[in-house]
Motif scaffolding. Structure first.
Motif, mmCIF file in Angstrom:
data_model
loop_
_atom_site.group_PDB
_atom_site.id
_atom_site.type_symbol
_atom_site.label_atom_id
_atom_site.label_comp_id
_atom_site.label_asym_id
_atom_site.label_seq_id
_atom_site.Cartn_x
_atom_site.Cartn_y
_atom_site.Cartn_z
ATOM 1 N N SER A 84 0.720 -1.001 -0.013
ATOM 2 C CA SER A 84 0.057 0.009 -0.013
ATOM 3 C C SER A 84 0.975 1.248 -0.081
ATOM 4 C CB SER A 84 -0.955 -0.022 1.244
ATOM 5 O OG SER A 84 -1.910 1.042 1.163
ATOM 6 N N PHE A 85 0.646 2.204 0.960
ATOM 7 C CA PHE A 85 1.608 3.403 1.077
ATOM 8 C C PHE A 85 3.216 2.977 1.117
ATOM 9 C CE2 PHE A 85 4.083 6.127 3.739
ATOM 10 C CZ PHE A 85 3.920 7.246 3.232
ATOM 11 N N GLY A 86 3.298 1.815 1.875
ATOM 12 C CA GLY A 86 4.850 1.082 1.789
ATOM 13 C C GLY A 86 5.069 0.865 0.534
ATOM 14 N N GLY A 87 4.366 0.480 -0.398
ATOM 15 C CA GLY A 87 4.812 -0.021 -1.738
ATOM 16 C C GLY A 87 5.379 1.447 -2.423
ATOM 17 N N ASN A 88 4.680 2.496 -2.349
ATOM 18 C CA ASN A 88 5.419 3.587 -3.099
ATOM 19 C C ASN A 88 6.442 4.007 -2.606
ATOM 20 O OD1 ASN A 88 2.143 3.930 -3.807
ATOM 21 N ND2 ASN A 88 3.156 5.386 -5.309
ATOM 22 N N MET A 89 6.708 3.962 -1.213
ATOM 23 C CA MET A 89 8.002 4.431 -0.418
ATOM 24 C C MET A 89 8.910 3.391 -0.933
ATOM 25 S SD MET A 89 7.374 6.811 1.742
ATOM 26 C CE MET A 89 6.360 7.369 0.572
ATOM 27 N N ALA A 90 8.806 2.228 -1.131
ATOM 28 C CA ALA A 90 9.646 1.260 -1.879
ATOM 29 C C ALA A 90 10.188 1.581 -3.150
ATOM 30 C CB ALA A 90 9.159 -0.148 -1.787
ATOM 31 N N LEU A 91 9.220 2.072 -4.081
ATOM 32 C CA LEU A 91 9.688 2.407 -5.431
ATOM 33 C C LEU A 91 10.447 3.864 -5.251
ATOM 34 C CD1 LEU A 91 6.190 1.520 -7.261
ATOM 35 C CD2 LEU A 91 8.488 0.290 -7.440
ATOM 36 N N MET A 92 9.847 4.705 -4.623
ATOM 37 C CA MET A 92 10.516 6.099 -4.523
ATOM 38 C C MET A 92 11.961 5.908 -4.017
ATOM 39 S SD MET A 92 7.360 8.382 -3.158
ATOM 40 C CE MET A 92 8.450 9.751 -3.272
ATOM 41 N N TYR A 93 11.940 5.076 -2.842
ATOM 42 C CA TYR A 93 13.450 4.939 -2.284
ATOM 43 C C TYR A 93 14.478 4.179 -3.103
ATOM 44 C CZ TYR A 93 17.385 3.758 0.722
ATOM 45 O OH TYR A 93 18.472 3.496 0.915
ATOM 46 N N SER A 94 13.994 3.146 -3.761
ATOM 47 C CA SER A 94 14.779 2.447 -4.422
ATOM 48 C C SER A 94 15.242 3.262 -5.951
ATOM 49 C CB SER A 94 14.216 1.050 -5.163
ATOM 50 O OG SER A 94 13.061 1.279 -5.716
ATOM 51 N N SER A 95 14.378 4.093 -6.210
ATOM 52 C CA SER A 95 14.926 4.761 -7.439
ATOM 53 C C SER A 95 16.131 5.722 -7.190
ATOM 54 C CB SER A 95 13.645 5.636 -7.837
ATOM 55 O OG SER A 95 13.309 6.692 -7.084
ATOM 56 N N GLN A 96 16.213 6.095 -5.856
ATOM 57 C CA GLN A 96 17.200 7.118 -5.378
ATOM 58 C C GLN A 96 18.384 6.460 -4.909
ATOM 59 O OE1 GLN A 96 15.173 9.267 -2.329
ATOM 60 N NE2 GLN A 96 13.485 10.021 -3.834
ATOM 61 N N ASP A 97 18.264 5.056 -4.652
ATOM 62 C CA ASP A 97 19.201 4.554 -3.843
ATOM 63 C C ASP A 97 19.975 3.470 -4.921
ATOM 64 O OD1 ASP A 97 20.863 2.335 -2.022
ATOM 65 O OD2 ASP A 97 20.553 4.089 -0.673
ATOM 66 N N ALA A 98 21.115 3.478 -5.511
ATOM 67 C CA ALA A 98 21.589 2.460 -6.549
ATOM 68 C C ALA A 98 21.785 1.276 -5.805
ATOM 69 C CB ALA A 98 22.954 3.164 -7.027
ATOM 70 N N PRO A 99 22.253 1.151 -4.587
ATOM 71 C CA PRO A 99 22.807 -0.465 -3.997
ATOM 72 C C PRO A 99 21.537 -1.209 -3.880
ATOM 73 C CG PRO A 99 23.807 1.504 -2.833
ATOM 74 C CD PRO A 99 22.836 2.126 -3.405
ATOM 75 N N ILE A 100 20.307 -0.758 -3.917
ATOM 76 C CA ILE A 100 19.202 -1.518 -3.802
ATOM 77 C C ILE A 100 18.642 -2.100 -5.063
ATOM 78 C CG2 ILE A 100 16.703 -1.483 -3.260
ATOM 79 C CD1 ILE A 100 18.622 -1.397 -0.911
#
Length: 208
Positions: free
Chosen positions: A164-180
């Motif tokens: 849910s809300f966490g799904g968007n947080m996952a996508l937004m964070y991973s788009s900014q963090d190359a190691p993920i």
């Protein structure tokens, strides 16, 4: 085995597959174990010395001066393994989303579930941008040498999974963090629609 003279109740489940209004296949499953138990004919139980099952561990870590609460689900391993960061929806709960932490622990995968600032027992105030910063703090916690050693975390194999809300947080964070390199979004919320609703609906806005 000899006759016991006992009266037993035996249950079964029957299944029929129909084609054109006619039964073409039938399956029947009997509860034979219950029947044998009533007859005093329980099968012997093999006794094995299995290792103790892993149990969830409550944890806390810092995010910009606030203490965040979470639960780490350690797999039974000594070698560093993949570890999943679980992100809950809003308001979520104080355990793991969708029971994923417990399931991953059983399947041999580490997992960490935590609460963003301003949710449940975590300190601070909640906002989407603050929650995104908390995701970065959780990754830093998992990547710290002492935590990685304590829980056998392969810091090169961190995975972010959000619901849910966490799904968007996952996508937004991973788009900014190359190691993920791996991310999963389950039923992610539309943040643009959320922002529009917050703007036009005062009652909905006050709930935040």
């Amino acid at each position: 085995f000899p006759a016991t003279g006992r009266v037993v109740d035996s249950e079964f489940a029957g299944y029929h597959r129909l084609e054109s209004g006619k039964i073409v296949e039938t399956w029947v499953t009997w509860d034979n174990l219950a029947m044998f138990h009533q007859l005093g004919l329980d099968p012997p139980v093999a006794r094995t010395s299995e290792p103790e099952s892993p149990v969830p561990v409550p944890v806390t870590f810092d995010s910009h001066g606030c203490t965040l609460h979470g639960v780490f689900y350690p797999a039974a391993t000594d070698a560093p393994i993949a570890t999943v960061l679980l992100l809950h929806g809003y308001p979520g709960n104080d355990r793991e989303p969708l029971g994923l932490g417990s399931r991953m622990m059983q399947e041999g995968i580490n997992a960490l579930a935590f609460n963003y600032r301003g949710t449940w027992a975590s300190e601070g105030s909640f906002r989407p941008d603050i929650a995104l910063a908390d995701v970065a703090s959780a990754i830093a916690y998992l990547s710290s040498p002492d935590v990685a050693e304590r829980y056998a975390i392969d810091t090169d194999n961190l995975i972010v999974v959000g619901y849910s809300f966490g799904g968007n947080m996952a996508l937004m964070y991973s788009s900014q963090d190359a190691p993920i390199k791996r991310v999963v979004a389950i039923a992610g919320v539309n943040l643009r629609e959320l922002a529009r609703t917050l703007e036009v609906n005062e009652e909905f806005r006050s709930s935040w």
